[in-house]
Design a protein around this motif. Structure first.
Motif, PDB file in Angstrom:
ATOM      1  N   MET A 114      -4.082  -1.715   4.495  1.00  0.00           N
ATOM      2  CA  MET A 114      -5.227  -0.159   4.276  1.00  0.00           C
ATOM      3  C   MET A 114      -3.790   1.002   3.706  1.00  0.00           C
ATOM      4  SD  MET A 114      -8.179  -0.593   6.417  1.00  0.00           S
ATOM      5  CE  MET A 114      -8.354   1.178   6.425  1.00  0.00           C
ATOM      6  N   TYR A 115      -3.104   0.802   5.132  1.00  0.00           N
ATOM      7  CA  TYR A 115      -1.492   1.359   4.728  1.00  0.00           C
ATOM      8  C   TYR A 115      -0.839   1.467   3.863  1.00  0.00           C
ATOM      9  CZ  TYR A 115       2.524   3.321   6.553  1.00  0.00           C
ATOM     10  OH  TYR A 115       3.500   4.468   7.043  1.00  0.00           O
ATOM     11  N   ALA A 116      -0.627   0.017   2.868  1.00  0.00           N
ATOM     12  CA  ALA A 116       0.112   0.388   1.372  1.00  0.00           C
ATOM     13  C   ALA A 116      -0.730   1.297   0.419  1.00  0.00           C
ATOM     14  CB  ALA A 116       0.091  -1.328   1.575  1.00  0.00           C
ATOM     15  N   GLU A 117      -2.212   1.181   0.817  1.00  0.00           N
ATOM     16  CA  GLU A 117      -3.235   1.409  -0.218  1.00  0.00           C
ATOM     17  C   GLU A 117      -2.645   3.319   0.125  1.00  0.00           C
ATOM     18  OE1 GLU A 117      -5.451   0.693  -2.458  1.00  0.00           O
ATOM     19  OE2 GLU A 117      -5.353  -1.137  -2.632  1.00  0.00           O
ATOM     20  N   TYR A 118      -2.496   3.531   1.471  1.00  0.00           N
ATOM     21  CA  TYR A 118      -2.612   4.907   1.529  1.00  0.00           C
ATOM     22  C   TYR A 118      -0.827   5.520   1.102  1.00  0.00           C
ATOM     23  CZ  TYR A 118      -1.365   9.133   4.075  1.00  0.00           C
ATOM     24  OH  TYR A 118      -0.993  10.161   4.396  1.00  0.00           O
ATOM     25  N   LYS A 119       0.076   4.891   1.160  1.00  0.00           N
ATOM     26  CA  LYS A 119       1.016   5.227   0.718  1.00  0.00           C
ATOM     27  C   LYS A 119       1.385   4.589  -1.225  1.00  0.00           C
ATOM     28  CE  LYS A 119       4.574   4.862   2.504  1.00  0.00           C
ATOM     29  NZ  LYS A 119       6.139   3.416   3.188  1.00  0.00           N
ATOM     30  N   ASN A 120      -0.266   4.428  -1.720  1.00  0.00           N
ATOM     31  CA  ASN A 120      -0.324   4.504  -3.310  1.00  0.00           C
ATOM     32  C   ASN A 120       0.380   2.940  -3.437  1.00  0.00           C
ATOM     33  OD1 ASN A 120      -1.792   4.579  -4.950  1.00  0.00           O
ATOM     34  ND2 ASN A 120      -0.213   6.324  -6.762  1.00  0.00           N
ATOM     35  N   ARG A 121       0.310   1.733  -2.637  1.00  0.00           N
ATOM     36  CA  ARG A 121       1.434   1.398  -3.032  1.00  0.00           C
ATOM     37  C   ARG A 121       0.425  -0.149  -2.753  1.00  0.00           C
ATOM     38  NH1 ARG A 121       7.160   1.858  -4.108  1.00  0.00           N
ATOM     39  NH2 ARG A 121       7.649   3.908  -3.781  1.00  0.00           N
ATOM     40  N   PRO A 122      -0.847  -0.711  -3.311  1.00  0.00           N
ATOM     41  CA  PRO A 122      -1.454  -2.003  -3.065  1.00  0.00           C
ATOM     42  C   PRO A 122      -0.486  -2.953  -3.508  1.00  0.00           C
ATOM     43  CG  PRO A 122      -1.846  -0.648  -5.164  1.00  0.00           C
ATOM     44  CD  PRO A 122      -0.807   0.189  -4.070  1.00  0.00           C
TER      45      PRO A 122
END
Length: 206
Positions: A114-122
């Motif tokens: 989820m954090y990676a998605e938030y940083k736009n780095r899926p």
């Protein structure tokens, strides 16, 4: 906004949502005393598992993969398997501490995704994680099969007695220990492989 909403309502995403909704259904059914309701619970679990196979196939064939689907699909798998493990603990077939380790691993990985998605780095699901899911699914199916086989109405009293002895022998604990070790290993591998992502700046758009 409407077009974006429709984009997320793809068939694979709908199947993933269905899989999540079926989790409490199969749990409740498998807890019933009536063997036919238990059988129905197993069928529900199988249907939920099949949606996982088809939604991935459909998404790849028709090119309707979405970031939401890429996130929700493994999450739905984790919910399905973890619910089954805790159910088996409740039924007395598995040890709680090992299931908790599996659940904690999945929670940590999900939060980091989820954090990676938030940083736009899926983060793409690794092959190790896919093998982990396969192993867990096989083990869950094994116990479900044993639960049905211990019902005399389906396989007779002799088989029921044999299966009950096996379930009380402790062999499941050895298998679950191996599954737990592999699951924790994949979690550590995930952290090591993606550690740098969590310290990088968010990407702007895609």
């Amino acid at each position: 906004m409407k077009e974006e909403y429709q984009t997320y309502l793809t068939i694979p995403n709908q199947l993933t949502a269905l899989r999540i909704l079926l989790v409490p259904v199969f749990v409740v059914l498998l807890l019933q005393v009536d063997p036919y309701l238990k059988l129905l619970g197993v069928i529900v679990f199988v249907v939920a598992s099949l949606t996982d196979i088809y939604d991935g196939y459909h998404a790849r064939k028709y090119g309707v993969t979405t970031r939401l689907g890429a996130f929700l699909d493994p999450l739905a798998d984790k919910l399905l398997i973890t619910a089954a493990f805790f159910l088996y603990v409740w039924m007395g077939y598995l040890v709680l501490w090992m299931v908790i380790l599996v659940a904690v691993r999945d929670v940590v990985v999900t939060v980091l995704r989820m954090y990676a998605e938030y940083k736009n780095r899926p983060v793409v699901t690794s092959m190790e994680a896919k093998y982990k899911t396969l192993v867990q699914n096989i083990f869950v199916y094994l116990i479900m099969g044993l639960i049905l086989m211990k019902e005399a109405v389906f396989f007779g009293k002799g088989m029921a007695t044999t299966i009950n002895r096996f379930l009380g022998s402790g062999y499941l604990d050895f298998i679950m220990f191996a599954v737990t070790v592999f699951t924790v290993y994949t979690g550590i591998s995930y952290l090591v492989s993606n550690w740098s992502i969590y310290f990088q700046k968010p990407l702007q758009g895609r």
